[in-house]
Design an enzyme around this catalytic site. Structure first.
Site, mmCIF file in Angstrom:
data_model
loop_
_atom_site.group_PDB
_atom_site.id
_atom_site.type_symbol
_atom_site.label_atom_id
_atom_site.label_comp_id
_atom_site.label_asym_id
_atom_site.label_seq_id
_atom_site.Cartn_x
_atom_site.Cartn_y
_atom_site.Cartn_z
ATOM 1 C CG MET A 42 2.567 -1.284 4.644
ATOM 2 S SD MET A 42 1.374 -1.255 3.527
ATOM 3 C CE MET A 42 -0.499 -1.709 5.057
ATOM 4 C CD GLN A 91 14.887 6.352 -1.000
ATOM 5 O OE1 GLN A 91 16.193 5.999 -0.887
ATOM 6 N NE2 GLN A 91 14.250 6.249 -1.023
ATOM 7 N N GLY A 112 8.699 8.330 -0.573
ATOM 8 C CA GLY A 112 8.262 7.988 0.302
ATOM 9 C C GLY A 112 8.832 8.446 2.165
ATOM 10 C CB SER A 116 9.787 -5.104 -0.619
ATOM 11 O OG SER A 116 9.005 -3.905 -1.041
ATOM 12 C CD GLU A 118 -3.357 -0.524 -0.206
ATOM 13 O OE1 GLU A 118 -3.600 1.140 -0.500
ATOM 14 O OE2 GLU A 118 -3.591 -1.126 -0.850
ATOM 15 N N GLY A 119 2.064 1.475 0.360
ATOM 16 C CA GLY A 119 2.664 2.577 0.806
ATOM 17 C C GLY A 119 3.327 2.630 -1.039
ATOM 18 C CG HIS A 120 6.030 -0.195 -3.155
ATOM 19 N ND1 HIS A 120 5.552 -1.011 -2.677
ATOM 20 C CD2 HIS A 120 6.939 0.859 -3.799
ATOM 21 C CE1 HIS A 120 6.976 -1.471 -2.616
ATOM 22 N NE2 HIS A 120 7.916 -0.325 -2.796
ATOM 23 C CD GLN A 135 18.628 0.935 -3.823
ATOM 24 O OE1 GLN A 135 18.234 1.708 -4.729
ATOM 25 N NE2 GLN A 135 17.892 1.177 -2.618
HETATM 26 P P1 AMP Z 1 10.855 0.421 -2.325
HETATM 27 O O1 AMP Z 1 10.505 -0.218 -3.545
HETATM 28 O O2 AMP Z 1 11.204 0.229 -1.176
HETATM 29 O O3 AMP Z 1 12.795 1.493 -3.339
HETATM 30 O O4 AMP Z 1 10.329 1.851 -2.639
HETATM 31 C C1 AMP Z 1 9.792 2.615 -3.682
HETATM 32 C C2 AMP Z 1 9.153 3.927 -2.602
HETATM 33 O O5 AMP Z 1 8.270 3.658 -1.538
HETATM 34 C C3 AMP Z 1 9.856 4.749 -2.113
HETATM 35 O O6 AMP Z 1 9.862 6.462 -1.996
HETATM 36 C C4 AMP Z 1 9.571 4.680 -0.108
HETATM 37 O O7 AMP Z 1 9.986 5.466 0.085
HETATM 38 C C5 AMP Z 1 8.225 4.017 -0.906
HETATM 39 N N1 AMP Z 1 7.712 3.913 0.214
HETATM 40 C C6 AMP Z 1 7.988 2.700 0.867
HETATM 41 N N2 AMP Z 1 7.450 1.793 2.097
HETATM 42 C C7 AMP Z 1 6.603 2.952 2.230
HETATM 43 C C8 AMP Z 1 5.679 3.216 3.387
HETATM 44 N N3 AMP Z 1 4.987 2.465 4.230
HETATM 45 N N4 AMP Z 1 4.499 4.310 3.110
HETATM 46 C C9 AMP Z 1 4.645 5.402 1.974
HETATM 47 N N5 AMP Z 1 5.817 5.245 1.366
HETATM 48 C C10 AMP Z 1 6.029 3.753 0.949
#
Ligand code: AMP
Length: 291
Positions: free
Chosen positions: A184, A153, A147, A186, A35-37, A61
């Site tokens: 949330m 970051q 996020g 991954s 849901e964050g994505h 990274q």
């Molecule tokens: P990632 O796939 O983990 O690199 O995350 C991709 C984007 O989703 C990044 O900008 C993260 O900060 C954002 N993100 C990951 N988890 C969350 C979350 N729980 N709530 C909001 N945004 C998130």
């Protein structure tokens, strides 16, 4: 939804959007959507006429011994979720196209990367800054969405964009949480059922920091001690760091004030999780799942 693999095709498609004067929102991700994505995609969809989601598990990274090889992946599921959010293009390049053998250029954001995750994961933000620079150059979006869960970051990317004169608006969106407060991620996928339950201690540590702030506490050491105590009280959780920092510079707060950010990183056995809260600016109550 169109799926593009080659940076050249992605660039051509984005160029065509620009030619038609369409605004473009870019959502950079490493996939395995939650849901964050999806919250970032929804916002991009609401703001922009075209939305590109990049899906790339960026080798640059990950440090040696980190989880690059076992990072969760499910292309079909991600493709369907992105399509259901009305995403126009999924850009899913191969590592060999992003970093061919001749590759030699990296972007280093100084100072902001010295502490917190930068100190514990050498080279991590160099990899992040490099891939974000490449994605911004390939897509040249109107806005890019990140996020706040990855607080450091987000600050690094804002600095990068200002310092290198990128013509893009950076939007940093709220943390989406599970019902027990766990942010949330991954990487939550790595947790056993027991670790998953224990992982809520990061959120409880941040809620404790908000309580201290609300009670008028201003000594950073008290925040560090109490956040550490909350996490340590939940074995096998181990604190990697627990700090209160300035919201932009990420330096340790001298006297804690509204707008400072409480940041934590902790291990549940092998899995490292991070979280944060802006002191005095959000309520971390049990029923709140977006803050
Ligand atoms: P990632 O796939 O983990 O690199 O995350 C991709 C984007 O989703 C990044 O900008 C993260 O900060 C954002 N993100 C990951 N988890 C969350 C979350 N729980 N709530 C909001 N945004 C998130």
């Amino acid at each position: 939804m169109e799926i593009l693999k080659s940076p050249r095709d992605m660039r051509a498609t984005a160029e065509e959007f620009r030619r038609q004067d369409l605004s473009l929102g870019l959502v950079p991700t490493m996939g395995y959507f939650h849901e964050g994505h999806l919250s970032l995609m929804r916002r991009a969809r609401a703001d922009c006429q075209r939305v590109v989601v990049s899906l790339f598990v960026n080798p640059a990274q990950f440090g040696p011994g980190e989880d690059l090889g076992r990072y969760p992946r499910d292309f079909e599921r991600d493709r369907d979720l992105a399509a259901a959010e009305g995403v126009d293009v999924m850009f899913a390049p191969d590592a060999a196209d992003m970093y061919p053998e001749s590759y030699a250029t990296y972007v280093d954001v100084e100072r902001l990367t010295a502490g917190l995750c930068g100190a514990r994961r050498p080279g991590h933000f160099r990899g992040v800054a490099t891939v974000v620079t490449k994605l911004l150059n390939i897509c040249r979006p109107t806005a890019a969405y990140f996020g706040r869960k990855d607080y450091q970051q987000a600050q690094v990317i804002k600095r990068l964009v200002a310092d290198l004169n990128f013509d893009v608006k950076i939007e940093v969106l709220p943390i989406v949480r599970e019902a027990d407060g766990l942010a949330m991620s991954s990487r939550n996928q790595y947790l056993t059922a027991e670790e998953r339950r224990q992982a809520a201690c990061l959120f409880r540590a941040l809620a404790r920091a908000q309580e201290l702030y609300a009670a008028g506490e201003t000594r950073p050491g008290r925040f560090v001690d109490e956040m550490t105590a909350v996490i340590t009280a939940q074995p096998p959780a181990r604190v990697d760091y627990a700090e209160v920092v300035d919201a932009e510079e990420l330096t340790p707060a001298g006297t804690v004030e509204a707008g400072n950010v409480a940041v934590v990183a902790a291990f549940l056995n092998q899995t490292r999780l991070i979280d944060n809260t802006i002191l005095g600016k959000e309520y971390l109550g049990a029923e709140v799942n977006t803050c």
